[in-house]
Enzyme design. Structure first.
Site, PDB file in Angstrom:
ATOM      1  N   GLU A 134     -56.919-109.874 -17.414  1.00 19.95           N
ATOM      2  CA  GLU A 134     -57.473-111.175 -17.038  1.00 19.95           C
ATOM      3  C   GLU A 134     -56.659-111.839 -15.936  1.00 19.95           C
ATOM      4  O   GLU A 134     -57.177-112.623 -15.144  1.00 19.95           O
ATOM      5  CB  GLU A 134     -57.550-112.056 -18.293  1.00 19.95           C
ATOM      6  N   HIS A 143     -60.141-112.161 -21.447  1.00 21.53           N
ATOM      7  CA  HIS A 143     -58.988-112.991 -21.830  1.00 21.53           C
ATOM      8  C   HIS A 143     -58.400-112.474 -23.142  1.00 21.53           C
ATOM      9  O   HIS A 143     -57.174-112.288 -23.263  1.00 21.53           O
ATOM     10  CB  HIS A 143     -59.483-114.432 -21.993  1.00 21.53           C
TER      11      HIS A 143
END
Length: 337
Positions: free
Chosen positions: A10, A306
């Site tokens: 991410e 994430h």
């Protein structure tokens, strides 16, 4: 020493925060390069600086390369000392993200702590105070520790100036199973605003009312003192027996009240239309405590990049890897192995 490429996965600030927390808990030093390598403005920002400074303070740690804009740091942890601490981000940088950095180390420290954090409490790209208080911390409470959070003053972007108090009564983290929401208890939609026209919040609530099949008394507008503004946030909350989901829309220039409310309402409808226990943001927050507890599981909607990046960082420090198993109903079962 653990070496981390901050541009992998991410590529944001969560890599730094999780590395700090895990380093303090495990005693493993680390070096991270290419900090926030996938962001428009790479390198450390003020809120990351505060998180590192807070980690150094509670953990008697040493950190080289600490400067705004820095692309590389080396962190060597010491012994975590519970106690009373006060940290100020100095801008609207998130108090919640600084708390994310130091919470697990202080829980593991064995004695109570009290933290005062100043900065942003309701700002984009970070969990708002309401989410921390009513979605995340109750799950930590079920795992053993008692963590109480109090909002002293709202802090909106770009002004900041918010303040929260967090009291940590530590206990060993116990594995728990979080796969069932339980029965629905309540729902609410609240538009907060300060130093802005009432019509903005009113239009947000009107749009949310059209899109969510909730009773009329679930919708409200709340005006905060003008000197806290300008600021605006729409909070959509759905409480169940075992979990509360909070979806937030943050007011900003160039985004209409109607568009903000539509996006937030669609996200809440997506969660309510699934069987998952945790929404995407709660799933991100649960990975670290579940890894440190050494077990347990939870279900969530489709895991984000994430979350997968956070899982990779956790594995570097603990050896615990997470399985993300898609279930027949479309939700995903997440568990450390």
């Amino acid at each position: 020493m653990i070496i981390i490429d901050g541009a992998e996965g991410e590529g944001g600030g969560q890599v730094v925060r999780n590395a700090l927390a895990l380093s303090l808990v495990t005693g493993e030093p680390f070096r991270i390069t290419n900090i926030r390598g996938k962001r428009a403005k790479p390198g450390l920002m003020r809120q990351h600086m505060t998180a590192i400074e807070a980690a150094c303070s509670i953990g008697n740690a040493e950190c080289s390369g600490l400067a705004v804009g820095s692309l590389e740091i080396e962190f060597r942890p010491g012994r975590v000392e519970p106690g009373d601490y006060h940290f100020s981000v100095g801008t609207a940088g998130s108090t919640g993200l600084v708390l994310q950095t130091i919470l697990m180390p202080l829980i593991a420290a064995g004695k109570p702590s009290r933290i005062f954090l100043e900065g942003g409490t309701h700002n984009m790209m970070a969990p708002p105070f309401d989410f921390i208080e009513r979605s995340f911390l109750p799950i930590i409470g079920r795992m053993g520790p008692r963590v109480e959070a109090r909002l002293i003053r709202h802090g909106f972007y770009p002004r900041g100036g918010g303040k929260i108090e967090v009291v940590i009564s530590p206990s060993r983290l116990a594995p728990i199973e979080c796969t069932d929401r339980g029965q629905a208890i309540s729902c609410s939609a609240t538009a907060l605003f300060a130093g802005l026209p009432f019509g903005i919040a009113d239009r947000e609530i009107s749009t949310a009312r059209k899109l969510l099949d909730w009773p009329d008394n679930a919708f409200a507008v709340r005006q905060l003192p003008e000197d806290l503004g300008p600021g605006n946030v729409l909070l959509l909350e759905s409480a169940f027996e075992h979990v509360t989901e909070i979806v937030t829309g943050f007011g900003k220039l160039g985004v209409s009240a109607e568009s903000l409310a539509k996006t937030a309402s669609q996200r809440m409808s997506g969660y309510l239309g699934s069987t998952a226990f945790a929404g995407p943001y709660l799933a991100d927050q649960l990975l670290l405590p579940f890894a440190l507890a050494g077990g347990g599981s939870f279900t969530t909607v489709k895991p984000s990049q994430h979350a997968r990046t956070a899982a990779d960082v956790i594995a570097m420090f603990t050896g615990k890897r997470f399985e993300f198993e898609q279930l027949a109903d479309g939700s995903h079962l997440v568990a450390p192995v």
